[in-house]
Design an enzyme around this catalytic site. Structure first.
Site, PDB file in Angstrom:
ATOM      1  N   ASP A  30       0.846  -1.191   0.000  1.00 52.13           N
ATOM      2  CA  ASP A  30       0.000   0.000   0.000  1.00 52.13           C
ATOM      3  C   ASP A  30       0.880   1.237   0.000  1.00 52.13           C
ATOM      4  O   ASP A  30       1.991   1.214   0.541  1.00 52.13           O
ATOM      5  CB  ASP A  30      -0.935   0.014   1.217  1.00 52.13           C
ATOM      6  CG  ASP A  30      -2.196   0.804   0.937  1.00 52.13           C
ATOM      7  OD1 ASP A  30      -3.251   0.202   0.708  1.00 52.13           O
ATOM      8  OD2 ASP A  30      -2.108   2.062   0.924  1.00 52.13           O
ATOM      9  N   LEU A 253     -34.207  -8.056   0.607  1.00 55.05           N
ATOM     10  CA  LEU A 253     -35.622  -7.711   0.479  1.00 55.05           C
ATOM     11  C   LEU A 253     -36.163  -7.241   1.832  1.00 55.05           C
ATOM     12  O   LEU A 253     -37.318  -7.487   2.152  1.00 55.05           O
ATOM     13  CB  LEU A 253     -36.385  -8.960  -0.013  1.00 55.05           C
ATOM     14  CG  LEU A 253     -37.565  -8.731  -0.969  1.00 55.05           C
ATOM     15  CD1 LEU A 253     -37.155  -7.908  -2.171  1.00 55.05           C
ATOM     16  CD2 LEU A 253     -38.144 -10.062  -1.437  1.00 55.05           C
ATOM     17  N   GLY A 260     -26.241   2.443   1.406  1.00 56.22           N
ATOM     18  CA  GLY A 260     -25.063   3.307   1.413  1.00 56.22           C
ATOM     19  C   GLY A 260     -23.831   2.455   1.162  1.00 56.22           C
ATOM     20  O   GLY A 260     -23.913   1.433   0.484  1.00 56.22           O
ATOM     21  N   CYS A 263     -19.862   0.762  -2.176  1.00 53.75           N
ATOM     22  CA  CYS A 263     -20.073   0.112  -3.483  1.00 53.75           C
ATOM     23  C   CYS A 263     -21.365   0.514  -4.195  1.00 53.75           C
ATOM     24  O   CYS A 263     -21.306   1.069  -5.297  1.00 53.75           O
ATOM     25  CB  CYS A 263     -20.026  -1.394  -3.313  1.00 53.75           C
ATOM     26  SG  CYS A 263     -18.368  -1.965  -2.888  1.00 53.75           S
ATOM     27  N   ARG A 331     -18.491   5.360   4.458  1.00 56.94           N
ATOM     28  CA  ARG A 331     -18.733   5.915   3.121  1.00 56.94           C
ATOM     29  C   ARG A 331     -20.217   5.852   2.750  1.00 56.94           C
ATOM     30  O   ARG A 331     -20.836   4.796   2.833  1.00 56.94           O
ATOM     31  CB  ARG A 331     -17.871   5.165   2.084  1.00 56.94           C
ATOM     32  CG  ARG A 331     -16.392   5.506   2.220  1.00 56.94           C
ATOM     33  CD  ARG A 331     -15.535   4.750   1.240  1.00 56.94           C
ATOM     34  NE  ARG A 331     -15.231   3.401   1.679  1.00 56.94           N
ATOM     35  CZ  ARG A 331     -14.352   2.596   1.064  1.00 56.94           C
ATOM     36  NH1 ARG A 331     -13.703   3.014  -0.001  1.00 56.94           N
ATOM     37  NH2 ARG A 331     -14.120   1.390   1.513  1.00 56.94           N
TER      38      ARG A 331
HETATM   39  N1  LIG Z   1     -15.314  -2.450  -0.069  1.00 61.02           N
HETATM   40  C1  LIG Z   1     -16.038  -3.435  -0.580  1.00 61.02           C
HETATM   41  O1  LIG Z   1     -16.902  -4.006   0.091  1.00 61.02           O
HETATM   42  C2  LIG Z   1     -15.805  -3.883  -2.003  1.00 61.02           C
HETATM   43  C3  LIG Z   1     -16.370  -5.094  -2.441  1.00 61.02           C
HETATM   44  C4  LIG Z   1     -16.138  -5.503  -3.746  1.00 61.02           C
HETATM   45  C5  LIG Z   1     -15.372  -4.718  -4.611  1.00 61.02           C
HETATM   46  N2  LIG Z   1     -14.864  -3.531  -4.170  1.00 61.02           N
HETATM   47  C6  LIG Z   1     -14.035  -2.752  -5.092  1.00 61.02           C
HETATM   48  O2  LIG Z   1     -12.667  -3.003  -4.783  1.00 61.02           O
HETATM   49  C7  LIG Z   1     -11.879  -1.827  -4.971  1.00 61.02           C
HETATM   50  C8  LIG Z   1     -11.172  -1.471  -3.673  1.00 61.02           C
HETATM   51  O3  LIG Z   1     -12.163  -1.151  -2.717  1.00 61.02           O
HETATM   52  P1  LIG Z   1     -11.799  -0.968  -1.168  1.00 61.02           P
HETATM   53  O4  LIG Z   1     -13.080  -0.760  -0.462  1.00 61.02           O
HETATM   54  O5  LIG Z   1     -10.886  -2.059  -0.745  1.00 61.02           O
HETATM   55  O6  LIG Z   1     -10.990   0.403  -1.240  1.00 61.02           O
HETATM   56  P2  LIG Z   1     -10.157   1.112  -0.075  1.00 61.02           P
HETATM   57  O7  LIG Z   1     -10.248   2.557  -0.337  1.00 61.02           O
HETATM   58  O8  LIG Z   1     -10.545   0.558   1.250  1.00 61.02           O
HETATM   59  O9  LIG Z   1      -8.652   0.609  -0.349  1.00 61.02           O
HETATM   60  C9  LIG Z   1      -7.887   0.998  -1.439  1.00 61.02           C
HETATM   61  C10 LIG Z   1      -6.411   0.988  -1.003  1.00 61.02           C
HETATM   62  O10 LIG Z   1      -5.597   1.211  -2.130  1.00 61.02           O
HETATM   63  C11 LIG Z   1      -4.465   1.973  -1.727  1.00 61.02           C
HETATM   64  N3  LIG Z   1      -3.843   2.577  -2.899  1.00 61.02           N
HETATM   65  C12 LIG Z   1      -4.340   3.529  -3.730  1.00 61.02           C
HETATM   66  N4  LIG Z   1      -3.454   3.799  -4.710  1.00 61.02           N
HETATM   67  C13 LIG Z   1      -2.377   3.020  -4.480  1.00 61.02           C
HETATM   68  C14 LIG Z   1      -1.121   2.855  -5.120  1.00 61.02           C
HETATM   69  N5  LIG Z   1      -0.786   3.570  -6.217  1.00 61.02           N
HETATM   70  N6  LIG Z   1      -0.246   1.948  -4.626  1.00 61.02           N
HETATM   71  C15 LIG Z   1      -0.547   1.230  -3.531  1.00 61.02           C
HETATM   72  N7  LIG Z   1      -1.712   1.349  -2.871  1.00 61.02           N
HETATM   73  C16 LIG Z   1      -2.619   2.231  -3.342  1.00 61.02           C
HETATM   74  C17 LIG Z   1      -5.079   2.983  -0.755  1.00 61.02           C
HETATM   75  O11 LIG Z   1      -4.096   3.553   0.085  1.00 61.02           O
HETATM   76  C18 LIG Z   1      -6.071   2.092   0.000  1.00 61.02           C
HETATM   77  O12 LIG Z   1      -5.471   1.505   1.149  1.00 61.02           O
HETATM   78  C19 LIG Z   1     -12.862  -0.756  -5.474  1.00 61.02           C
HETATM   79  O13 LIG Z   1     -12.837  -0.754  -6.864  1.00 61.02           O
HETATM   80  C20 LIG Z   1     -14.202  -1.255  -4.971  1.00 61.02           C
HETATM   81  O14 LIG Z   1     -15.263  -0.809  -5.760  1.00 61.02           O
HETATM   82  C21 LIG Z   1     -15.045  -3.111  -2.893  1.00 61.02           C
END
Ligand SMILES: NC(=O)c1ccc[n+]([C@@H]2O[C@H](COP(=O)([O-])OP(=O)(O)OC[C@H]3O[C@@H](n4cnc5c(N)ncnc54)[C@H](O)[C@@H]3O)[C@@H](O)[C@H]2O)c1
Length: 432
Positions: A30, A253, A260, A263, A331
């Site tokens: 990260d 349902l 919210g 996603c 979020r």
């Molecule tokens: N949160 C969920 O429940 C969920 C479920 C399914 C899919 N998704 C998808 O998965 C993706 C990630 O979601 P999330 O909730 O884990 O996001 P998040 O914001 O919790 O985590 C993203 C991470 O990426 C890191 N990051 C950003 N740019 C970076 C870089 N250049 N190098 C290294 N690290 C970097 C950030 O510091 C952060 O820790 C999104 O596209 C989301 O839509 C999320």
């Protein structure tokens, strides 16, 4: 296998830890050094049930590594997962792909031998093509493949969802990759997960279409709940009656507040922007977005009626402020509309959330976080149940509020209205 997860948020950290638990060697990378430092002490930066222990065990076993050294992590790994954020652009439905693009650029600097690059972030159709284009500016096409493997885990249930998925979707334009990905996911396939392969663009769209459909289901039952209120029908009977039909299904349902989280709001908007780009009108999804936005205010404004338009100086307690139970994720939580509205109306608000106090609510003198349900509810005029943590489900309100004439607004229908009526508590819920 040796794997690199880029982005250790809800998706990257959970799936990286679970891959390690399945016996793989995983590098979690990260750019946020604070996160990596916490993780190096085997402390999870997010609240997700069961995650801390899983991190500890796999970190101790040296299967799980945390680093901000992307070059080393890529060099050591055969498969590289992109798990960074894909929010909407400010004031627009468009998806902001800057994190994905920047990761693609970084990857291109460090590839020396063949790698499979797997995009797990939720991205618009043809983002895989774009990632491929960025990387091929520096790396020969024979040295990498870019595939799509969308993630379907839910916060709060993430470990179970990852380990027992309904399906694993692999989208690739190179069929040879399917075999390699099947080996990685074999332990989950053996437990019954469907392994489904499609084109790269197909996989990208499956994720958006799935989220938009679930958001539609929630919004649909929420609108039916409004009709139930107008017709004196219990929404729960409708949910059971409809959900017992196998073609419909009972999940998603249950009537409640607007959806919210990180996603559904962004992915419904993202899907509309993708369709716009391809000149296709997704009128249903557009209506869902509008209905859900309206619902935040609809449920909030109902408080005026419950309190006979006397909110000023009233003591109001909010139980649960995250977008749902079992997560610390704020979020797009409906509490971000609810609490500012109450404060603007002059209420004295206390809140309690099992995942702790929130940055979003730090700077207001009429708003206070309490460390327990009892403290938060003591002396309240109105208690609003906003999320459905287990600890909110059997509260002896009379005992802890310690006054007469308080009211309860239960946005999650956790209590039986008849039982609260017997106790002389004024109780309001949703769609019944
Ligand atoms: N949160 C969920 O429940 C969920 C479920 C399914 C899919 N998704 C998808 O998965 C993706 C990630 O979601 P999330 O909730 O884990 O996001 P998040 O914001 O919790 O985590 C993203 C991470 O990426 C890191 N990051 C950003 N740019 C970076 C870089 N250049 N190098 C290294 N690290 C970097 C950030 O510091 C952060 O820790 C999104 O596209 C989301 O839509 C999320």
């Amino acid at each position: 296998m040796k794997i690199c997860m880029i982005g250790t948020g809800y998706v990257g950290l959970v799936s990286g830890t679970c891959f390690a638990d399945l016996g793989n060697k995983v590098y979690c990378v990260d750019r946020d050094k604070l996160k990596i430092n916490k993780l190096k002490n085997a402390v999870s930066p997010i609240y997700e049930p069961g995650l801390n222990d899983l991190i500890k065990n796999n970190y101790k076993a040296k299967r799980l590594h945390f680093t901000d050294d992307l070059e080393k992590a890529i060099k050591e790994s055969q498969i590289i997962f992109i798990c960074v954020g894909t929010p909407n652009k400010k004031k627009s439905n468009l998806v902001d792909l800057s994190q994905v693009n920047s990761v693609a650029k970084s990857i291109s600097k460090y590839i020396k031998n063949y790698k499979i690059i797997v995009n797990k972030s939720t991205v618009p159709v043809s983002t895989g093509d774009q990632i491929e284009k960025i990387i091929s500016k520096k790396v020969k096409k024979s040295k990498f493949d870019v595939i799509s493997n969308p993630e379907f885990l839910r916060e709060g249930e993430a470990i179970r969802d990852f380990k027992y998925p309904d399906r694993i979707i692999i989208g690739s334009n190179n069929k040879k990759i399917y075999k390699k990905m099947k080996i990685l996911y074999e332990p989950l396939i053996r437990k019954g997960a469907k392994f489904f392969t499609t084109s790269r663009k197909g996989a990208e769209l499956i994720k958006y279409a799935s989220n938009a459909f679930l958001a539609t289901k929630i919004t649909f039952i929420n609108e039916i709940a409004n009709l139930c209120e107008a017709t004196d029908i219990n929404i729960e009977d409708i949910s059971i009656g409809m959900g017992s039909d196998a073609r419909i299904g009972s999940r998603f349902l249950r009537a409640g507040p607007a959806y919210g989280g990180s996603c559904f709001p962004k992915d419904t908007k993202g899907l509309v922007s993708i369709a716009d780009r391809f000149k296709t009108n997704l009128s249903i999804v557009k209506s869902v977005i509008k209905s859900n936005n309206d619902r935040k205010m609809l449920l909030t404004k109902r408080i005026n009626k419950i309190m006979n338009n006397k909110i000023k100086n009233k003591k109001i307690t909010v139980l649960g402020v995250t977008f749902k139970a079992n997560t610390d994720d704020m979020r797009e939580s409906s509490s971000l509309v609810l609490i500012p509205y109450l404060l603007k109306k002059g209420a004295l608000v206390k809140y309690y959330d099992p995942s702790g106090p929130k940055e979003d609510f730090k700077k207001n003198k009429n708003l206070k976080f309490e460390k327990s349900i009892n403290k938060a509810c003591l002396g309240s005029d109105l208690i609003i149940i906003n999320t459905e943590w287990d600890e909110f489900k059997s509260i002896d309100f009379k005992k802890i509020v310690k006054k007469n004439n308080f009211k309860i607004y239960d946005m999650r229908n956790l209590y039986n209205p008849n039982e609260l009526k017997k106790k002389n508590i004024k109780y309001y819920s949703v769609g019944r």
